[in-house]
Design a protein around this motif. Structure first.
Motif, PDB file in Angstrom:
ATOM      1  N   ASP A  46       0.901  -1.225   0.190  1.00 38.41           N
ATOM      2  CA  ASP A  46      -0.036   0.154  -0.020  1.00 38.41           C
ATOM      3  C   ASP A  46       0.853   1.257  -0.001  1.00 38.41           C
ATOM      4  O   ASP A  46       0.456   2.240  -0.553  1.00 38.41           O
ATOM      5  CB  ASP A  46      -0.974   0.009   1.318  1.00 38.41           C
ATOM      6  CG  ASP A  46      -2.396  -0.799   1.078  1.00 38.41           C
ATOM      7  OD1 ASP A  46      -2.419  -1.160  -0.189  1.00 38.41           O
ATOM      8  OD2 ASP A  46      -2.907  -1.009   2.142  1.00 38.41           O
ATOM      9  N   GLY A  47       1.886   1.247   0.915  1.00 39.40           N
ATOM     10  CA  GLY A  47       2.576   2.330   0.781  1.00 39.40           C
ATOM     11  C   GLY A  47       3.743   2.385  -0.449  1.00 39.40           C
ATOM     12  O   GLY A  47       4.023   3.473  -0.761  1.00 39.40           O
ATOM     13  N   MET A  48       3.888   1.392  -0.808  1.00 35.28           N
ATOM     14  CA  MET A  48       4.537   1.523  -2.402  1.00 35.28           C
ATOM     15  C   MET A  48       3.896   2.335  -3.230  1.00 35.28           C
ATOM     16  O   MET A  48       4.477   2.950  -3.959  1.00 35.28           O
ATOM     17  CB  MET A  48       4.938  -0.051  -2.821  1.00 35.28           C
ATOM     18  CG  MET A  48       5.924   0.047  -3.913  1.00 35.28           C
ATOM     19  SD  MET A  48       6.459  -1.541  -4.454  1.00 35.28           S
ATOM     20  CE  MET A  48       7.243  -2.565  -3.189  1.00 35.28           C
ATOM     21  N   ILE A  49       2.505   1.748  -3.357  1.00 36.99           N
ATOM     22  CA  ILE A  49       1.518   2.574  -4.364  1.00 36.99           C
ATOM     23  C   ILE A  49       1.450   3.900  -4.078  1.00 36.99           C
ATOM     24  O   ILE A  49       1.555   4.992  -4.744  1.00 36.99           O
ATOM     25  CB  ILE A  49       0.186   1.862  -4.347  1.00 36.99           C
ATOM     26  CG1 ILE A  49       0.316   0.579  -4.742  1.00 36.99           C
ATOM     27  CG2 ILE A  49      -0.793   2.818  -4.949  1.00 36.99           C
ATOM     28  CD1 ILE A  49      -0.766  -0.333  -4.687  1.00 36.99           C
ATOM     29  N   LYS A  50       1.603   4.383  -2.676  1.00 36.48           N
ATOM     30  CA  LYS A  50       1.011   5.816  -2.204  1.00 36.48           C
ATOM     31  C   LYS A  50       2.324   6.563  -2.447  1.00 36.48           C
ATOM     32  O   LYS A  50       2.420   7.888  -2.051  1.00 36.48           O
ATOM     33  CB  LYS A  50       0.447   5.839  -0.876  1.00 36.48           C
ATOM     34  CG  LYS A  50      -1.004   5.351  -0.763  1.00 36.48           C
ATOM     35  CD  LYS A  50      -1.531   5.580   0.553  1.00 36.48           C
ATOM     36  CE  LYS A  50      -3.009   4.760   0.539  1.00 36.48           C
ATOM     37  NZ  LYS A  50      -2.991   3.799   1.675  1.00 36.48           N
ATOM     38  N   GLY A  51       3.474   5.787  -2.362  1.00 35.31           N
ATOM     39  CA  GLY A  51       4.853   6.687  -2.238  1.00 35.31           C
ATOM     40  C   GLY A  51       5.157   7.185  -0.813  1.00 35.31           C
ATOM     41  O   GLY A  51       5.877   7.976  -0.531  1.00 35.31           O
ATOM     42  N   ASP A  52       4.950   6.201   0.062  1.00 36.05           N
ATOM     43  CA  ASP A  52       5.042   6.532   1.346  1.00 36.05           C
ATOM     44  C   ASP A  52       6.452   5.828   1.727  1.00 36.05           C
ATOM     45  O   ASP A  52       6.442   4.742   2.415  1.00 36.05           O
ATOM     46  CB  ASP A  52       3.839   5.657   2.367  1.00 36.05           C
ATOM     47  CG  ASP A  52       3.904   6.065   3.715  1.00 36.05           C
ATOM     48  OD1 ASP A  52       4.870   7.117   4.175  1.00 36.05           O
ATOM     49  OD2 ASP A  52       3.016   5.947   4.595  1.00 36.05           O
ATOM     50  N   PHE A  53       7.599   6.512   1.430  1.00 32.58           N
ATOM     51  CA  PHE A  53       8.841   5.801   1.534  1.00 32.58           C
ATOM     52  C   PHE A  53       9.695   6.970   2.512  1.00 32.58           C
ATOM     53  O   PHE A  53       9.402   8.138   2.713  1.00 32.58           O
ATOM     54  CB  PHE A  53       9.665   6.254   0.383  1.00 32.58           C
ATOM     55  CG  PHE A  53       9.349   5.327  -0.744  1.00 32.58           C
ATOM     56  CD1 PHE A  53       7.952   5.095  -1.132  1.00 32.58           C
ATOM     57  CD2 PHE A  53      10.259   4.498  -1.620  1.00 32.58           C
ATOM     58  CE1 PHE A  53       7.565   4.240  -2.179  1.00 32.58           C
ATOM     59  CE2 PHE A  53       9.907   3.788  -2.691  1.00 32.58           C
ATOM     60  CZ  PHE A  53       8.541   3.387  -2.814  1.00 32.58           C
ATOM     61  N   ILE A  54      10.353   6.298   3.498  1.00 31.28           N
ATOM     62  CA  ILE A  54      11.179   7.137   4.497  1.00 31.28           C
ATOM     63  C   ILE A  54      12.619   6.565   4.468  1.00 31.28           C
ATOM     64  O   ILE A  54      13.059   5.414   4.164  1.00 31.28           O
ATOM     65  CB  ILE A  54      10.790   6.832   6.101  1.00 31.28           C
ATOM     66  CG1 ILE A  54      10.584   5.410   6.204  1.00 31.28           C
ATOM     67  CG2 ILE A  54       9.123   7.682   5.981  1.00 31.28           C
ATOM     68  CD1 ILE A  54      10.833   5.166   7.877  1.00 31.28           C
ATOM     69  N   PRO A  55      13.577   7.737   4.401  1.00 30.58           N
ATOM     70  CA  PRO A  55      15.151   7.261   4.408  1.00 30.58           C
ATOM     71  C   PRO A  55      15.349   6.493   5.864  1.00 30.58           C
ATOM     72  O   PRO A  55      14.857   6.842   6.782  1.00 30.58           O
ATOM     73  CB  PRO A  55      15.952   8.582   4.543  1.00 30.58           C
ATOM     74  CG  PRO A  55      14.771   9.653   4.842  1.00 30.58           C
ATOM     75  CD  PRO A  55      13.533   9.003   4.693  1.00 30.58           C
ATOM     76  N   LEU A  56      16.016   5.311   5.760  1.00 33.60           N
ATOM     77  CA  LEU A  56      16.623   4.723   6.988  1.00 33.60           C
ATOM     78  C   LEU A  56      18.154   4.790   7.106  1.00 33.60           C
ATOM     79  O   LEU A  56      18.975   4.600   6.085  1.00 33.60           O
ATOM     80  CB  LEU A  56      16.101   3.110   6.974  1.00 33.60           C
ATOM     81  CG  LEU A  56      14.725   3.017   6.929  1.00 33.60           C
ATOM     82  CD1 LEU A  56      14.496   1.505   6.569  1.00 33.60           C
ATOM     83  CD2 LEU A  56      13.909   3.245   8.185  1.00 33.60           C
ATOM     84  N   ASP A  57      18.624   5.179   8.225  1.00 35.69           N
ATOM     85  CA  ASP A  57      19.962   5.118   8.992  1.00 35.69           C
ATOM     86  C   ASP A  57      20.299   4.123   9.558  1.00 35.69           C
ATOM     87  O   ASP A  57      19.317   3.554  10.244  1.00 35.69           O
ATOM     88  CB  ASP A  57      20.569   6.550   8.872  1.00 35.69           C
ATOM     89  CG  ASP A  57      19.858   7.309   9.994  1.00 35.69           C
ATOM     90  OD1 ASP A  57      19.269   6.801  10.796  1.00 35.69           O
ATOM     91  OD2 ASP A  57      19.901   8.561  10.197  1.00 35.69           O
ATOM     92  N   ALA A  58      21.676   4.298  10.007  1.00 36.59           N
ATOM     93  CA  ALA A  58      21.901   3.041  10.967  1.00 36.59           C
ATOM     94  C   ALA A  58      21.320   3.359  12.342  1.00 36.59           C
ATOM     95  O   ALA A  58      20.724   2.369  13.160  1.00 36.59           O
ATOM     96  CB  ALA A  58      23.439   3.258  11.459  1.00 36.59           C
TER      97      ALA A  58
END
Ligand code: F6P
Length: 327
Positions: A46-58
């Motif tokens: 669902d998030g892939m479709i909506k563009g719900d992306f967040i950067p992940l760091d260490a």
């Protein structure tokens, strides 16, 4: 040849399972080690479709190895089942410059990835994340060991009260159409009987077994019922038994979603961490459309189509053993 992968996306999908966070941590930290950026996709497909992306760091994956659930959230996506939904998902991956994807989930997750692979050329690898343990290509799925331990802890408590009241308990456990949680936990608690979808359930045989125990004055009887059993769930089976054999005071417990939560066991943390690390290594070697698993303590790559097609089957010898030990 140097890998062209600069950014990896990771998501969790389907039912959550303890150990998913440990896997996310391992993927992120391994990717960063290789100077690869990582984006987390929230709420699965669902998030892939909506563009719900967040950067992940260490640090975004610090302090999560011991936590159940998934920091990336999860969903059972209806949208991804449509061509429009998948086309939007492909556009979002492109927009975020994603070169490869790690999917953590079960059957539905990999079936979705398989369809997607013919429409979108970004490589996917999968990690088996489900408490049900039915996927082929791994001895254990992430979360299964924790779920079995949770059931054992709960049923040990039920056994105390069952013994005190001389009661018969039907305890329903999860597994959808697989009986592996029921089988392993049932053996672990010394259940009088385990009813699973992979073998036909005969109510008369179950009653004979109960009568034997009744005759030798067994204080309690615990019947573990897999939710997908062919004779029905715990309530339905208890009714069928009571209709023919009403000698024992009967109670029913449906363990439900408590089986999906809790801190992952040592086995699940090790499994998730190894697989998360190996997922990034596999992508760097150019692997795609495969699920990583561990078989006989070795990492194994299984094409998605086989992982979802050849479901893991319970060892019938274990059921025979249970019959002998519960007499
Ligand atoms: O696949 C994991 C699982 O917990 C199954 O054992 C169960 O049948 C199902 O998910 C429950 O799904 P939901 O959380 O969507 O009700």
């Amino acid at each position: 040849m140097k890998s062209q992968i600069k950014t990896i996306a990771i998501f969790t999908s389907g039912g959550d399972s303890p150990g998913m966070n440990a896997a996310i941590r391992a993927v992120v930290r391994t990717a960063l080690h290789h100077n690869i950026k990582v984006m987390g996709i929230m709420h699965g497909y669902d998030g892939m479709i909506k563009g719900d992306f967040i950067p992940l760091d260490a640090s975004s994956v610090g302090g999560i190895i011991h936590r159940g659930g998934t920091i990336l959230k999860t969903a059972r996506s209806q949208g991804f089942m449509t061509a429009e939904g998948r086309s939007e998902a492909a556009a979002q991956l492109k927009k975020h410059k994603i070169d490869a994807v790690v999917a953590i989930g079960g059957d539905g997750t990999f079936k979705g990835a398989l369809v997607f692979s013919s429409e979108c050329k970004i490589p996917f690898v999968g990690l088996p994340g489900t408490i049900d343990n039915y996927l082929a290509g791994t001895d254990f799925t992430i979360g299964f060991d924790t779920a079995v331990n949770t059931v054992i802890e709960a049923v040990d408590k039920i056994r105390d009260t069952a013994e005190s009241h001389d009661r018969l308990f039907f305890v329903e456990v999860m597994g959808r159409d697989a009986g592996l949680i029921a089988l392993n936990s049932g053996i672990g608690v010394g259940a009088e009987e385990i009813l699973i979808p992979e073998t036909k359930t005969y109510i008369d045989d179950l009653i004979k077994q109960l009568q034997k125990g009744w005759k030798r004055k067994k204080a309690s009887h615990i019947i573990i019922v897999a939710e997908g059993d062919d004779a029905g769930g715990a309530y339905a089976i208890a009714e069928k038994v009571k209709a023919k054999f009403n000698k024992i005071d009967t109670r029913i417990a449906v363990l439900g979603h408590l089986q999906r939560g809790g801190n992952p066991t040592a086995n699940d943390r090790l499994l998730s961490t190894r697989l998360g690390y190996e997922a990034v290594e596999a992508l760097l070697k150019g692997k795609k459309n495969v699920m990583l698993g561990i078989v006989n303590n070795k990492v194994v790559l299984t094409p998605f189509k086989n992982a979802v097609k050849f479901h893991a089957q319970p060892d019938k010898a274990l059921l025979k053993m249970l019959k002998i030990l519960s007499e």
